[in-house]
Scaffold this motif. Structure first.
Motif, mmCIF file in Angstrom:
data_model
loop_
_atom_site.group_PDB
_atom_site.id
_atom_site.type_symbol
_atom_site.label_atom_id
_atom_site.label_comp_id
_atom_site.label_asym_id
_atom_site.label_seq_id
_atom_site.Cartn_x
_atom_site.Cartn_y
_atom_site.Cartn_z
ATOM 1 N N ASP A 1 0.831 -1.201 0.000
ATOM 2 C CA ASP A 1 0.000 0.000 0.000
ATOM 3 C C ASP A 1 0.868 1.254 0.000
ATOM 4 O O ASP A 1 0.617 2.203 -0.740
ATOM 5 N N ILE B 1 0.871 4.173 -2.806
ATOM 6 C CA ILE B 1 0.568 5.566 -2.468
ATOM 7 C C ILE B 1 1.678 6.477 -2.957
ATOM 8 O O ILE B 1 1.426 7.514 -3.591
ATOM 9 N N VAL C 1 1.545 6.777 -6.759
ATOM 10 C CA VAL C 1 0.437 7.631 -7.207
ATOM 11 C C VAL C 1 0.767 9.097 -6.933
ATOM 12 O O VAL C 1 0.595 9.956 -7.808
ATOM 13 N N LYS D 1 -0.422 8.073 -11.666
ATOM 14 C CA LYS D 1 -1.828 8.083 -11.266
ATOM 15 C C LYS D 1 -2.586 6.838 -11.722
ATOM 16 O O LYS D 1 -3.569 6.444 -11.098
ATOM 17 N N TYR E 1 -3.530 4.096 -9.217
ATOM 18 C CA TYR E 1 -4.626 4.250 -8.269
ATOM 19 C C TYR E 1 -5.677 3.160 -8.469
ATOM 20 O O TYR E 1 -6.331 2.739 -7.525
ATOM 21 N N THR E 2 -5.803 2.673 -9.686
ATOM 22 C CA THR E 2 -6.767 1.598 -9.948
ATOM 23 C C THR E 2 -6.431 0.336 -9.155
ATOM 24 O O THR E 2 -7.327 -0.433 -8.814
ATOM 25 N N ILE F 1 -5.220 0.335 -6.084
ATOM 26 C CA ILE F 1 -5.757 0.603 -4.755
ATOM 27 C C ILE F 1 -7.260 0.373 -4.755
ATOM 28 O O ILE F 1 -7.802 -0.267 -3.852
ATOM 29 N N TYR G 1 -8.778 9.643 -3.037
ATOM 30 C CA TYR G 1 -7.767 10.138 -3.978
ATOM 31 C C TYR G 1 -7.270 11.520 -3.554
ATOM 32 O O TYR G 1 -6.072 11.764 -3.518
ATOM 33 N N LEU H 1 -5.163 11.283 -0.238
ATOM 34 C CA LEU H 1 -3.893 10.529 -0.205
ATOM 35 C C LEU H 1 -2.707 11.340 0.317
ATOM 36 O O LEU H 1 -1.927 10.817 1.112
#
Length: 180
Positions: free
Chosen positions: A6, A10, A13, A18, A21-22, A24, A58, A61
């Motif tokens: 994770d 993070i 991202v 970016k 992010y999918t 996550i 999002y 974050l």
């Protein structure tokens, strides 16, 4: 990319990747949807609420500081989102046709299954009538097996407050069920 932690996701991202992010979203989508459904039944659109959680996550974050587990951070956002949507919808929680919690189907006696279903419906309605903080604490404790400390982290309250919320929720549930 599913093998990244994770924290690594993070950082990636936030570092401009970016599209990660999918990962996550895929990793936590079902957990979020289940929690929202347990909290709200069909009083709000679970899919819409789940999407809203990930939109809010999002933008949140950069504020995640790794002081708690990432899942706790997501649960906190999900609880807040569900409560906001419930408050704005002002609909009665849990309709008569919902089934947010698993119903055991191993019984061969259909009468016992019907009785169990009716009892679960009564409990769900009573849970829906609890104050939001009590309902959240009770659901996280009972249905998601969160420890009191995890609940305190998600709800951003003290451990003693969680103990009090769960105690009051159980007491109120008993009273509501007796009166039904």
């Amino acid at each position: 990319m599913d093998t990244l932690s994770d924290e690594e996701l993070i950082q990636a991202v936030l570092g401009g990747k970016k599209h990660l992010y999918t990962v996550i979203v895929r990793r936590y989508q079902q957990l979020v949807a289940n929690l929202i459904f347990k909290m709200a039944g069909d009083a709000i659109d679970v899919e819409e609420a789940t999407q809203q959680v990930f939109v809010e996550l999002y933008s949140a974050l950069p504020r995640f500081k790794n002081k708690s587990q990432f899942s706790t951070y997501i649960y906190r956002i999900a609880v807040n989102t569900a409560n906001k949507m419930l408050h704005s919808s002002k609909r009665y929680l849990f309709s008569s046709t919902d089934t947010p919690f698993d119903t055991p189907s191993g019984d061969r006696n259909i009468e016992q299954q019907l009785i169990r279903g009716e009892q679960q419906q009564i409990v769900r309605r009573a849970i829906g009538q609890l104050k939001p903080e009590q309902r959240t604490a009770l659901i996280l404790c009972t249905y998601d097996d969160f420890s009191y400390q995890q609940i305190a982290d998600v709800m951003q309250v003290s451990l003693s407050k969680v103990e009090s919320l769960i105690f009051r929720a159980k007491k109120n549930l008993k009273q509501m069920i007796k009166s039904l």
